[in-house]
Design a protein around this motif. Sequence first.
Motif, PDB file in Angstrom:
ATOM      1  N   LYS A 177      -3.534  12.879   9.481  1.00 29.69           N
ATOM      2  CA  LYS A 177      -2.119  13.087   9.190  1.00 29.69           C
ATOM      3  C   LYS A 177      -1.314  11.918   9.752  1.00 29.69           C
ATOM      4  O   LYS A 177      -1.155  11.790  10.966  1.00 29.69           O
ATOM      5  CB  LYS A 177      -1.673  14.411   9.817  1.00 29.69           C
ATOM      6  N   ALA A 178      -0.809  11.071   8.857  1.00 31.86           N
ATOM      7  CA  ALA A 178       0.045   9.961   9.268  1.00 31.86           C
ATOM      8  C   ALA A 178       1.428  10.491   9.647  1.00 31.86           C
ATOM      9  O   ALA A 178       1.821  11.587   9.250  1.00 31.86           O
ATOM     10  CB  ALA A 178       0.163   8.946   8.138  1.00 31.86           C
ATOM     11  N   GLN A 179       2.180   9.690  10.394  1.00 36.76           N
ATOM     12  CA  GLN A 179       3.529  10.107  10.792  1.00 36.76           C
ATOM     13  C   GLN A 179       4.478  10.153   9.591  1.00 36.76           C
ATOM     14  O   GLN A 179       5.389  10.968   9.546  1.00 36.76           O
ATOM     15  CB  GLN A 179       4.053   9.165  11.872  1.00 36.76           C
ATOM     16  N   ILE A 180       4.263   9.266   8.621  1.00 31.88           N
ATOM     17  CA  ILE A 180       5.028   9.269   7.373  1.00 31.88           C
ATOM     18  C   ILE A 180       4.012   9.367   6.241  1.00 31.88           C
ATOM     19  O   ILE A 180       3.122   8.527   6.122  1.00 31.88           O
ATOM     20  CB  ILE A 180       5.886   7.996   7.229  1.00 31.88           C
ATOM     21  N   ARG A 181       4.166  10.421   5.416  1.00 37.39           N
ATOM     22  CA  ARG A 181       3.197  10.687   4.364  1.00 37.39           C
ATOM     23  C   ARG A 181       3.891  10.753   3.010  1.00 37.39           C
ATOM     24  O   ARG A 181       4.855  11.493   2.840  1.00 37.39           O
ATOM     25  CB  ARG A 181       2.476  12.011   4.635  1.00 37.39           C
ATOM     26  N   LEU A 182       3.391   9.967   2.073  1.00 34.02           N
ATOM     27  CA  LEU A 182       3.881   9.976   0.701  1.00 34.02           C
ATOM     28  C   LEU A 182       2.760  10.415  -0.225  1.00 34.02           C
ATOM     29  O   LEU A 182       1.590  10.118   0.041  1.00 34.02           O
ATOM     30  CB  LEU A 182       4.331   8.577   0.276  1.00 34.02           C
ATOM     31  N   ALA A 183       3.112  11.081  -1.306  1.00 31.40           N
ATOM     32  CA  ALA A 183       2.145  11.445  -2.338  1.00 31.40           C
ATOM     33  C   ALA A 183       2.862  11.399  -3.681  1.00 31.40           C
ATOM     34  O   ALA A 183       3.982  11.916  -3.814  1.00 31.40           O
ATOM     35  CB  ALA A 183       1.564  12.831  -2.089  1.00 31.40           C
ATOM     36  N   MET A 184       2.232  10.753  -4.657  1.00 32.92           N
ATOM     37  CA  MET A 184       2.820  10.620  -5.994  1.00 32.92           C
ATOM     38  C   MET A 184       1.781  10.037  -6.943  1.00 32.92           C
ATOM     39  O   MET A 184       0.745   9.538  -6.506  1.00 32.92           O
ATOM     40  CB  MET A 184       4.049   9.717  -5.955  1.00 32.92           C
ATOM     41  N   ALA A 185       2.085  10.069  -8.219  1.00 31.09           N
ATOM     42  CA  ALA A 185       1.241   9.421  -9.226  1.00 31.09           C
ATOM     43  C   ALA A 185       1.452   7.907  -9.137  1.00 31.09           C
ATOM     44  O   ALA A 185       2.515   7.433  -8.721  1.00 31.09           O
ATOM     45  CB  ALA A 185       1.598   9.926 -10.616  1.00 31.09           C
ATOM     46  N   GLY A 186       0.455   7.171  -9.555  1.00 31.91           N
ATOM     47  CA  GLY A 186       0.527   5.711  -9.507  1.00 31.91           C
ATOM     48  C   GLY A 186       1.672   5.150 -10.335  1.00 31.91           C
ATOM     49  O   GLY A 186       2.375   4.225  -9.913  1.00 31.91           O
ATOM     50  N   ASP A 187       1.882   5.698 -11.529  1.00 32.00           N
ATOM     51  CA  ASP A 187       2.984   5.231 -12.375  1.00 32.00           C
ATOM     52  C   ASP A 187       4.334   5.453 -11.704  1.00 32.00           C
ATOM     53  O   ASP A 187       5.248   4.638 -11.844  1.00 32.00           O
ATOM     54  CB  ASP A 187       2.964   5.943 -13.737  1.00 32.00           C
ATOM     55  N   ASP A 188       4.469   6.553 -10.956  1.00 29.04           N
ATOM     56  CA  ASP A 188       5.725   6.826 -10.256  1.00 29.04           C
ATOM     57  C   ASP A 188       5.943   5.827  -9.116  1.00 29.04           C
ATOM     58  O   ASP A 188       7.075   5.381  -8.901  1.00 29.04           O
ATOM     59  CB  ASP A 188       5.753   8.255  -9.728  1.00 29.04           C
ATOM     60  N   LEU A 189       4.891   5.457  -8.408  1.00 34.63           N
ATOM     61  CA  LEU A 189       5.023   4.444  -7.348  1.00 34.63           C
ATOM     62  C   LEU A 189       5.509   3.125  -7.941  1.00 34.63           C
ATOM     63  O   LEU A 189       6.464   2.522  -7.444  1.00 34.63           O
ATOM     64  CB  LEU A 189       3.687   4.241  -6.622  1.00 34.63           C
ATOM     65  N   VAL A 190       4.877   2.695  -9.015  1.00 30.41           N
ATOM     66  CA  VAL A 190       5.264   1.440  -9.663  1.00 30.41           C
ATOM     67  C   VAL A 190       6.702   1.518 -10.157  1.00 30.41           C
ATOM     68  O   VAL A 190       7.499   0.593  -9.950  1.00 30.41           O
ATOM     69  CB  VAL A 190       4.277   1.098 -10.798  1.00 30.41           C
ATOM     70  N   ILE A 224      -2.162   8.444  -3.833  1.00 29.11           N
ATOM     71  CA  ILE A 224      -1.920   8.296  -5.266  1.00 29.11           C
ATOM     72  C   ILE A 224      -2.705   9.411  -5.951  1.00 29.11           C
ATOM     73  O   ILE A 224      -3.933   9.345  -6.060  1.00 29.11           O
ATOM     74  CB  ILE A 224      -2.345   6.896  -5.770  1.00 29.11           C
ATOM     75  N   THR A 225      -1.986  10.441  -6.354  1.00 25.60           N
ATOM     76  CA  THR A 225      -2.615  11.693  -6.775  1.00 25.60           C
ATOM     77  C   THR A 225      -3.468  11.558  -8.026  1.00 25.60           C
ATOM     78  O   THR A 225      -4.550  12.152  -8.093  1.00 25.60           O
ATOM     79  CB  THR A 225      -1.551  12.784  -6.976  1.00 25.60           C
ATOM     80  N   ASP A 226      -3.015  10.791  -9.015  1.00 26.63           N
ATOM     81  CA  ASP A 226      -3.790  10.704 -10.255  1.00 26.63           C
ATOM     82  C   ASP A 226      -5.049   9.850 -10.109  1.00 26.63           C
ATOM     83  O   ASP A 226      -6.006  10.018 -10.854  1.00 26.63           O
ATOM     84  CB  ASP A 226      -2.927  10.230 -11.429  1.00 26.63           C
ATOM     85  N   LEU A 227      -5.077   8.963  -9.130  1.00 29.19           N
ATOM     86  CA  LEU A 227      -6.265   8.144  -8.862  1.00 29.19           C
ATOM     87  C   LEU A 227      -7.114   8.737  -7.739  1.00 29.19           C
ATOM     88  O   LEU A 227      -8.227   8.280  -7.512  1.00 29.19           O
ATOM     89  CB  LEU A 227      -5.854   6.717  -8.490  1.00 29.19           C
ATOM     90  N   ASP A 228      -6.550   9.717  -7.031  1.00 28.73           N
ATOM     91  CA  ASP A 228      -7.168  10.333  -5.857  1.00 28.73           C
ATOM     92  C   ASP A 228      -7.630   9.284  -4.851  1.00 28.73           C
ATOM     93  O   ASP A 228      -8.767   9.272  -4.401  1.00 28.73           O
ATOM     94  CB  ASP A 228      -8.326  11.254  -6.241  1.00 28.73           C
ATOM     95  N   VAL A 229      -6.703   8.388  -4.517  1.00 29.98           N
ATOM     96  CA  VAL A 229      -6.952   7.379  -3.490  1.00 29.98           C
ATOM     97  C   VAL A 229      -5.747   7.343  -2.569  1.00 29.98           C
ATOM     98  O   VAL A 229      -4.630   7.665  -2.973  1.00 29.98           O
ATOM     99  CB  VAL A 229      -7.279   5.995  -4.069  1.00 29.98           C
ATOM    100  N   THR A 230      -5.997   6.974  -1.333  1.00 29.41           N
ATOM    101  CA  THR A 230      -4.939   6.923  -0.328  1.00 29.41           C
ATOM    102  C   THR A 230      -4.918   5.550   0.326  1.00 29.41           C
ATOM    103  O   THR A 230      -5.947   5.041   0.759  1.00 29.41           O
ATOM    104  CB  THR A 230      -5.159   7.994   0.758  1.00 29.41           C
TER     105      THR A 230
END
Length: 115
Positions: A68-81, A39-45
């Motif tokens: 490095k996980a086999q499946i990696r996602l990155a986005m802002a928290g609002d976008d995840l929600v 979660i890029t805007d919170l800088d937590v994984t």
Amino acid sequence: MATIEECRAALEKLSDNLQTAEGDVRTAAALDRSVSCHITDLDVTFVGRLVDGRIEVADTLQGPPPEKAQIRLAMAGDDLVALVNGELNFAKAWGSGRVKLEAGLKDLFSLRKLL
């Protein structure tokens, strides 16, 4: 801005949705892979596994994923929600760079069924 708790709840809802899916979506979600969601805007994984159609979050870490996980996602928290609530189209968000998805080629072919 979404909180860590809201992001965790969104991942749990996504996991519930995958668990009850049918057909091609159920098949695609049946992978057994390590997963990370930064979660890029919170800088937590959130790190865990996709197992039997469920995302099992094992830990929440500060910063980008340490491994490095086999499946990696990155986005802002609002976008995840928004994605989980059906308010944001994954393909459009991915195409515009709002959501990043990285995985091996075979996994990407399987995951495309989820779109």
